[in-house]
Design a protein around this motif. Structure first.
Motif, PDB file in Angstrom:
ATOM      1  N   UNK A  54       4.765   9.734   0.545  1.00  0.00           N
ATOM      2  CA  UNK A  54       4.122   8.601   0.332  1.00  0.00           C
ATOM      3  C   UNK A  54       4.846   7.616   1.221  1.00  0.00           C
ATOM      4  N   UNK A  55       4.089   6.735   1.968  1.00  0.00           N
ATOM      5  CA  UNK A  55       4.649   5.715   2.930  1.00  0.00           C
ATOM      6  C   UNK A  55       4.021   4.493   2.469  1.00  0.00           C
ATOM      7  N   UNK A  56       4.945   3.677   2.264  1.00  0.00           N
ATOM      8  CA  UNK A  56       4.688   2.034   1.832  1.00  0.00           C
ATOM      9  C   UNK A  56       4.716   1.183   3.105  1.00  0.00           C
ATOM     10  N   UNK A  57       3.590   0.194   3.156  1.00  0.00           N
ATOM     11  CA  UNK A  57       3.229  -0.633   4.063  1.00  0.00           C
ATOM     12  C   UNK A  57       2.839  -1.904   3.303  1.00  0.00           C
ATOM     13  N   UNK A  58       3.253  -3.105   3.900  1.00  0.00           N
ATOM     14  CA  UNK A  58       2.821  -4.435   3.347  1.00  0.00           C
ATOM     15  C   UNK A  58       1.865  -5.151   4.311  1.00  0.00           C
ATOM     16  N   UNK A  59       1.184  -6.147   3.773  1.00  0.00           N
ATOM     17  CA  UNK A  59       0.196  -7.194   4.326  1.00  0.00           C
ATOM     18  C   UNK A  59       0.426  -8.366   3.612  1.00  0.00           C
ATOM     19  N   UNK A 116       0.745  -1.003   0.025  1.00  0.00           N
ATOM     20  CA  UNK A 116      -0.044  -0.045  -0.006  1.00  0.00           C
ATOM     21  C   UNK A 116       0.833   1.187   0.012  1.00  0.00           C
ATOM     22  N   UNK A 117       0.662   2.113  -1.027  1.00  0.00           N
ATOM     23  CA  UNK A 117       1.427   3.302  -0.811  1.00  0.00           C
ATOM     24  C   UNK A 117       0.262   4.648  -0.545  1.00  0.00           C
ATOM     25  N   UNK A 118       0.705   4.954   0.903  1.00  0.00           N
ATOM     26  CA  UNK A 118      -0.316   5.872   1.568  1.00  0.00           C
ATOM     27  C   UNK A 118       0.317   7.452   1.523  1.00  0.00           C
ATOM     28  N   UNK A 119      -0.470   7.933   0.860  1.00  0.00           N
ATOM     29  CA  UNK A 119      -0.048   9.590   0.398  1.00  0.00           C
ATOM     30  C   UNK A 119      -0.606  10.463   1.841  1.00  0.00           C
ATOM     31  N   UNK A 120       0.418  11.066   2.275  1.00  0.00           N
ATOM     32  CA  UNK A 120      -0.034  12.410   3.296  1.00  0.00           C
ATOM     33  C   UNK A 120      -0.171  13.413   2.592  1.00  0.00           C
TER      34      UNK A 120
END
Length: 99
Positions: A53-58, A39-43
């Motif tokens: 943009x902060x990346x996170x994974x699941x 997921x690329x979550x934009x602030x």
């Protein structure tokens, strides 16, 4: 071949989180047995400026059989200190990675 077919976003109870529902479709000839969702979550700032943009994974919801689709809901958050009052997050980029 695993495809991110549809992404739906909705607000969460904290401004640094979002509820993201993703439909995965396996258009390949074999089952997908493992992998990750990125997921690329934009602030987003008050005036609409994209600050980071902060990346996170699941984990992928596996297995996903050949020709099948699966929909999974995720709560995607960034560190609260990254989203000061007046700012928000938008998870705009979603991709699936699998071996």
């Amino acid at each position: 071949m695993l495809v991110v077919a549809e992404v739906r976003r909705s607000p969460a109870d904290e401004r640094w989180c979002e509820n993201v529902t993703v439909e995965f479709r396996n258009d390949g000839g074999t089952a997908v047995r493992s992998g990750t969702v990125v997921f690329g979550t934009h602030i987003i700032g008050v005036l609409g400026t994209d600050w980071a943009t902060i990346d996170s994974t699941r984990k992928l919801p596996s297995p996903i059989a050949a020709g099948a689709a699966r929909t999974t809901a995720y709560r995607v958050c960034v560190d609260s200190w990254r989203v000061p009052l007046g700012m928000r997050v938008e998870t705009r980029d979603v991709r699936a990675e699998h071996p």
